[in-house]
Motif scaffolding. Structure first.
Motif, PDB file in Angstrom:
ATOM      1  N   ARG A  20       0.852  -1.182   0.000  1.00  0.00           N
ATOM      2  CA  ARG A  20       0.000   0.000   0.000  1.00  0.00           C
ATOM      3  C   ARG A  20       0.890   1.235   0.000  1.00  0.00           C
ATOM      4  NH1 ARG A  20      -3.973   2.206   4.842  1.00  0.00           N
ATOM      5  NH2 ARG A  20      -4.588   4.149   3.737  1.00  0.00           N
ATOM      6  N   THR A  21       0.717   2.080  -0.980  1.00  0.00           N
ATOM      7  CA  THR A  21       1.566   3.254  -1.123  1.00  0.00           C
ATOM      8  C   THR A  21       1.018   4.430  -0.329  1.00  0.00           C
ATOM      9  OG1 THR A  21       0.392   3.912  -3.128  1.00  0.00           O
ATOM     10  CG2 THR A  21       2.344   2.507  -3.397  1.00  0.00           C
ATOM     11  N   CYS A  22       1.844   5.459  -0.256  1.00  0.00           N
ATOM     12  CA  CYS A  22       1.542   6.658   0.526  1.00  0.00           C
ATOM     13  C   CYS A  22       0.344   7.405  -0.065  1.00  0.00           C
ATOM     14  CB  CYS A  22       2.779   7.545   0.558  1.00  0.00           C
ATOM     15  SG  CYS A  22       2.563   9.112   1.441  1.00  0.00           S
ATOM     16  N   ASP A  23      -0.518   7.919   0.815  1.00  0.00           N
ATOM     17  CA  ASP A  23      -1.692   8.674   0.386  1.00  0.00           C
ATOM     18  C   ASP A  23      -1.408  10.161   0.240  1.00  0.00           C
ATOM     19  OD1 ASP A  23      -3.103   6.320   0.447  1.00  0.00           O
ATOM     20  OD2 ASP A  23      -3.858   6.633   2.486  1.00  0.00           O
ATOM     21  N   ALA A  24      -0.211  10.602   0.675  1.00  0.00           N
ATOM     22  CA  ALA A  24       0.064  12.042   0.655  1.00  0.00           C
ATOM     23  C   ALA A  24       0.212  12.566  -0.761  1.00  0.00           C
ATOM     24  CB  ALA A  24       1.323  12.345   1.466  1.00  0.00           C
TER      25      ALA A  24
ATOM     26  N   GLU B 225       0.594   2.601   9.244  1.00  0.00           N
ATOM     27  CA  GLU B 225      -0.661   2.764   9.979  1.00  0.00           C
ATOM     28  C   GLU B 225      -0.378   3.363  11.364  1.00  0.00           C
ATOM     29  OE1 GLU B 225      -3.373   2.440   8.498  1.00  0.00           O
ATOM     30  OE2 GLU B 225      -2.623   1.429   6.703  1.00  0.00           O
ATOM     31  N   PRO B 226      -1.258   4.153  11.857  1.00  0.00           N
ATOM     32  CA  PRO B 226      -2.596   4.470  11.309  1.00  0.00           C
ATOM     33  C   PRO B 226      -2.596   5.719  10.441  1.00  0.00           C
ATOM     34  CG  PRO B 226      -2.436   5.310  13.523  1.00  0.00           C
ATOM     35  CD  PRO B 226      -1.098   4.702  13.219  1.00  0.00           C
ATOM     36  N   TYR B 227      -1.425   6.162   9.985  1.00  0.00           N
ATOM     37  CA  TYR B 227      -1.347   7.448   9.283  1.00  0.00           C
ATOM     38  C   TYR B 227      -1.722   7.326   7.809  1.00  0.00           C
ATOM     39  CZ  TYR B 227       1.653   7.821  13.395  1.00  0.00           C
ATOM     40  OH  TYR B 227       2.154   7.754  14.661  1.00  0.00           O
ATOM     41  N   GLY B 228      -1.431   6.202   7.209  1.00  0.00           N
ATOM     42  CA  GLY B 228      -1.711   6.053   5.783  1.00  0.00           C
ATOM     43  C   GLY B 228      -0.697   6.765   4.907  1.00  0.00           C
ATOM     44  N   ARG B 229       0.386   7.174   5.497  1.00  0.00           N
ATOM     45  CA  ARG B 229       1.431   7.885   4.757  1.00  0.00           C
ATOM     46  C   ARG B 229       2.792   7.231   5.043  1.00  0.00           C
ATOM     47  NH1 ARG B 229       1.466  12.428   7.563  1.00  0.00           N
ATOM     48  NH2 ARG B 229      -0.380  11.948   8.785  1.00  0.00           N
ATOM     49  N   CYS B 230       3.742   7.487   4.144  1.00  0.00           N
ATOM     50  CA  CYS B 230       5.088   6.936   4.316  1.00  0.00           C
ATOM     51  C   CYS B 230       5.849   7.758   5.345  1.00  0.00           C
ATOM     52  CB  CYS B 230       5.828   6.902   2.977  1.00  0.00           C
ATOM     53  SG  CYS B 230       6.249   8.534   2.332  1.00  0.00           S
ATOM     54  N   LEU B 231       7.004   7.234   5.749  1.00  0.00           N
ATOM     55  CA  LEU B 231       7.798   7.893   6.786  1.00  0.00           C
ATOM     56  C   LEU B 231       8.249   9.287   6.348  1.00  0.00           C
ATOM     57  CD1 LEU B 231       9.128   7.576   9.579  1.00  0.00           C
ATOM     58  CD2 LEU B 231      11.123   6.600   8.414  1.00  0.00           C
ATOM     59  N   ALA B 232       8.494   9.474   5.064  1.00  0.00           N
ATOM     60  CA  ALA B 232       8.964  10.777   4.582  1.00  0.00           C
ATOM     61  C   ALA B 232       7.873  11.836   4.640  1.00  0.00           C
ATOM     62  CB  ALA B 232       9.487  10.647   3.159  1.00  0.00           C
ATOM     63  N   HIS B 233       6.601  11.444   4.664  1.00  0.00           N
ATOM     64  CA  HIS B 233       5.506  12.406   4.661  1.00  0.00           C
ATOM     65  C   HIS B 233       4.807  12.486   6.019  1.00  0.00           C
ATOM     66  CE1 HIS B 233       5.852  11.890   0.213  1.00  0.00           C
ATOM     67  NE2 HIS B 233       5.557  13.192   0.240  1.00  0.00           N
ATOM     68  N   LEU B 234       5.411  11.910   7.044  1.00  0.00           N
ATOM     69  CA  LEU B 234       4.852  12.062   8.381  1.00  0.00           C
ATOM     70  C   LEU B 234       5.280  13.406   8.966  1.00  0.00           C
ATOM     71  CD1 LEU B 234       5.433   8.516   9.945  1.00  0.00           C
ATOM     72  CD2 LEU B 234       3.377   9.398   8.807  1.00  0.00           C
TER      73      LEU B 234
ATOM     74  N   ALA C 217       7.185   9.666  17.155  1.00  0.00           N
ATOM     75  CA  ALA C 217       6.451   8.524  17.704  1.00  0.00           C
ATOM     76  C   ALA C 217       6.890   7.224  17.047  1.00  0.00           C
ATOM     77  CB  ALA C 217       4.953   8.741  17.524  1.00  0.00           C
ATOM     78  N   PHE C 218       7.136   7.285  15.736  1.00  0.00           N
ATOM     79  CA  PHE C 218       7.597   6.087  15.032  1.00  0.00           C
ATOM     80  C   PHE C 218       8.966   5.633  15.545  1.00  0.00           C
ATOM     81  CE2 PHE C 218      10.174   4.313  11.591  1.00  0.00           C
ATOM     82  CZ  PHE C 218       9.408   3.225  11.208  1.00  0.00           C
ATOM     83  N   LEU C 219       9.857   6.597  15.772  1.00  0.00           N
ATOM     84  CA  LEU C 219      11.199   6.256  16.233  1.00  0.00           C
ATOM     85  C   LEU C 219      11.182   5.703  17.650  1.00  0.00           C
ATOM     86  CD1 LEU C 219      13.196   9.293  14.762  1.00  0.00           C
ATOM     87  CD2 LEU C 219      13.070   6.955  13.871  1.00  0.00           C
ATOM     88  N   ARG C 220      10.271   6.199  18.476  1.00  0.00           N
ATOM     89  CA  ARG C 220      10.190   5.693  19.852  1.00  0.00           C
ATOM     90  C   ARG C 220       9.735   4.244  19.896  1.00  0.00           C
ATOM     91  NH1 ARG C 220       8.069  10.908  20.902  1.00  0.00           N
ATOM     92  NH2 ARG C 220       5.943  10.051  20.732  1.00  0.00           N
ATOM     93  N   GLY C 221       9.043   3.809  18.875  1.00  0.00           N
ATOM     94  CA  GLY C 221       8.561   2.431  18.850  1.00  0.00           C
ATOM     95  C   GLY C 221       9.588   1.435  18.331  1.00  0.00           C
ATOM     96  N   LEU C 222      10.784   1.920  17.953  1.00  0.00           N
ATOM     97  CA  LEU C 222      11.805   1.008  17.438  1.00  0.00           C
ATOM     98  C   LEU C 222      12.552   0.340  18.578  1.00  0.00           C
ATOM     99  CD1 LEU C 222      13.276   3.169  14.516  1.00  0.00           C
ATOM    100  CD2 LEU C 222      11.551   1.342  14.381  1.00  0.00           C
ATOM    101  N   ALA C 223      13.076  -0.851  18.286  1.00  0.00           N
ATOM    102  CA  ALA C 223      13.846  -1.612  19.271  1.00  0.00           C
ATOM    103  C   ALA C 223      14.961  -2.343  18.534  1.00  0.00           C
ATOM    104  CB  ALA C 223      12.944  -2.603  20.008  1.00  0.00           C
ATOM    105  N   PRO C 224      16.050  -2.671  19.225  1.00  0.00           N
ATOM    106  CA  PRO C 224      17.148  -3.403  18.569  1.00  0.00           C
ATOM    107  C   PRO C 224      16.672  -4.721  17.991  1.00  0.00           C
ATOM    108  CG  PRO C 224      17.861  -2.520  20.672  1.00  0.00           C
ATOM    109  CD  PRO C 224      16.386  -2.301  20.614  1.00  0.00           C
TER     110      PRO C 224
END
Length: 507
Positions: free
Chosen positions: A15-19, A29-38, A45-52
């Motif tokens: 599923r491609t970016c909606d922006a 999800e839940p943004y419907g956009r790619c990381l570059a358009h957040l 928030a996306f980076l805080r959810g990352l883990a090694p």
């Protein structure tokens, strides 16, 4: 240049970016956009959810230097399953010392600046199929345990693979050998390509690759085969010194610049290769196949140590090729296009069967001399098979071949044997008649003027026969009788005196 201007419209499986309609970045999800358009908050928030060791899916995403650095720092430079297919790296992409714990794919990715994977660790497979590198691409010191795919990549700058390790030697399982290969099929290297010190535990496949500038494999180690079929070398190619366990295949390559080969313990295949520059091959304990090759300029194939066996020279077209220390006992030379362009130094040739030979023809008994012969004559005489698949030899063709090869032989004894072979094939190919009789007498008398010992033997035989004839003639002549010496007795008659005569008259 826009982020998608270099890509043609195509269908993707995610599923491609909606922006932006033309954006191919995968939607999160839940943004419907790619990381570059957040938004910045959404990115945080996306980076805080990352883990090694977490998986990353950034397919089709536009990634700046800062963004990719923050993502890698978020996983502490240890990534699980990594998906960067069709991603666009607008700034330098620095993946140095990153550990990819699962499969990593960069298929169709585009790197506008430096792409550095210096010291990276790929614990499974990695794929860069059809990736585009506008600047330098470095995999120096990287380790790839699984299969490495670089098919159809394009590197505009220099490609650095020095001291890299490819293959599954770290797996330790022989069953995985067939997966442990590095593939560079149809890769394009516009800058310098350096593989010095690289280790390939499986096959190194560079089929139809194109090297626009120099390429170097000094001190490389290939534990299986190195495949360069159909490769194109526009710059100088230094294939060695390198270690290859099975085969170095250069079949169908085109080298417009010098081609240097330095290896051993394997088979070297140059079938149908076109080397327009200088070919310099240093081989030890190896086999080489030059079937149908085209070699221009001053070139040489030299035995460095061990045995250098030449398996085929059929169809070879060489301007000036020197073979040094080659074993030609089973290699046919009848298929050479220009035999006079071949220089033979310290080569090993076949020999006739030694000892006394019996046959039904004439002469019924023959003692074969220990001379050097080419494998084509052995095949014609039925002394043994040879490895040539060229035209069937015949005496007339062999006579011409011997004559054309003779000037290129540096050993006087071998040159004399080749001259003898030319005359012998001319005699064998002559129809029965006066010419063949004269050649046979010439062969029998002095070995075509090349066997001084035979001439001296005949001379000694004639002298011995002449001496025997003289002795025999002297032995059958009747002995002379001694002459009788007759004694001569002188008779002295007294002379009548005048007085006696007068007395007589008077009486």
């Amino acid at each position: 240049m826009t982020s998608r201007s270099r890509f043609a419209p195509l269908d993707v499986v995610w599923r491609t970016c909606d922006a932006v309609p033309e954006c191919l970045g995968i939607a999160h999800e839940p943004y419907g956009r790619c990381l570059a358009h957040l938004t910045p908050a959404e990115v945080a928030a996306f980076l805080r959810g990352l883990a090694p060791g977490q998986s990353l899916d950034l397919r089709g995403t536009l990634l700046s230097e800062d963004l990719i650095t923050r993502v890698l720092d978020g996983v502490e430079r240890r990534v699980g399953r990594a998906r960067f297919d069709r991603a666009v790296f607008t700034g330098p992409a620095r993946f140095g010392e990153v550990v990819f714990a699962a499969d990593a794919s960069f298929d169709h990715a585009r790197f506008d600046r430096l792409a550095s994977f210096y010291g990276a660790r790929f614990l499974c497979n990695v794929s860069f199929r059809e990736a585009r590198f506008q600047r330098e691409f470095s995999l120096h010191g990287a380790r790839v345990r699984g299969h490495a795919a670089f098919d159809h990549v394009t590197v505009r700058g220099d490609a650095l693979f020095g001291a890299a390790l490819f293959g599954a030697a770290l797996f330790g399982g022989p069953g995985n050998t067939r997966f442990q290969r590095a593939s560079f099929h149809r890769a394009q290297f516009h800058g310098f390509a350096v593989f010095d010190g690289a280790v390939f535990h499986g096959d190194a496949a560079f089929r139809s690759a194109r090297f626009h500038r120099a390429v170097s494999f000094r001190d490389a180690d290939c534990r299986a085969s190195a495949e360069f079929q159909g490769a194109h070398f526009e710059g100088a190619a230094y294939l060695g010194p390198m270690r290859i366990a099975r085969r170095l295949s250069l079949a169908g390559v085109r080298a417009c610049a010098p081609l240097h080969i330095d290896t051993g313990g394997c088979r070297v295949v140059l079938r149908s290769a076109a080397v327009l520059g200088r070919l310099a091959a240093r081989l030890s304990d190896a086999e080489i196949d030059l079937h149908g090759a085209r070699v221009a300029g001053l070139s040489d194939v030299t035995r460095r140590s061990g045995r250098l066996r030449v398996t085929s020279l059929d169809g070879l077209d060489a301007d000036a090729l020197t073979l040094t220390g080659a074993d030609l006992r089973t290699c046919g030379l009848g298929g050479l296009r220009r035999p006079e362009g071949l220089r033979l130094r310290e080569c090993v040739f076949a020999a006739p069967p030694g000892g006394l030979g019996l046959r039904l023809g004439w002469p019924p008994v023959r003692w074969w001399s220990r001379r050097r012969v080419i494998a084509d004559e052995r095949l014609w005489r039925g002394w043994g098979a040879q490895g040539s698949d060229g035209p069937a030899p015949d005496p007339a063709r062999l006579a011409v071949l011997y004559e054309r090869l003779g000037p290129g032989v540096d050993d006087a004894r071998v040159a004399a044997d080749f001259a003898f072979g030319a005359m012998e094939m001319r005699r064998q190919g002559s129809p029965r008649g006066l010419m063949r009789l004269l050649l046979s007498l010439y062969w029998l008398a002095c070995g075509y003027g090349l066997r001084a010992g035979r001439a001296l033997g005949w001379l000694a035989l004639v002298a011995a026969v002449a001496a025997g004839a003289v002795c025999w003639a002297a032995g059958v002549r009747p002995p002379d009788r001694p002459a009788v010496q007759r004694a001569r007795v002188g008779v002295v008659r007294p002379v009548a005196s005048f007085s006696h005569a007068a007395h007589g008259l008077a009486g």
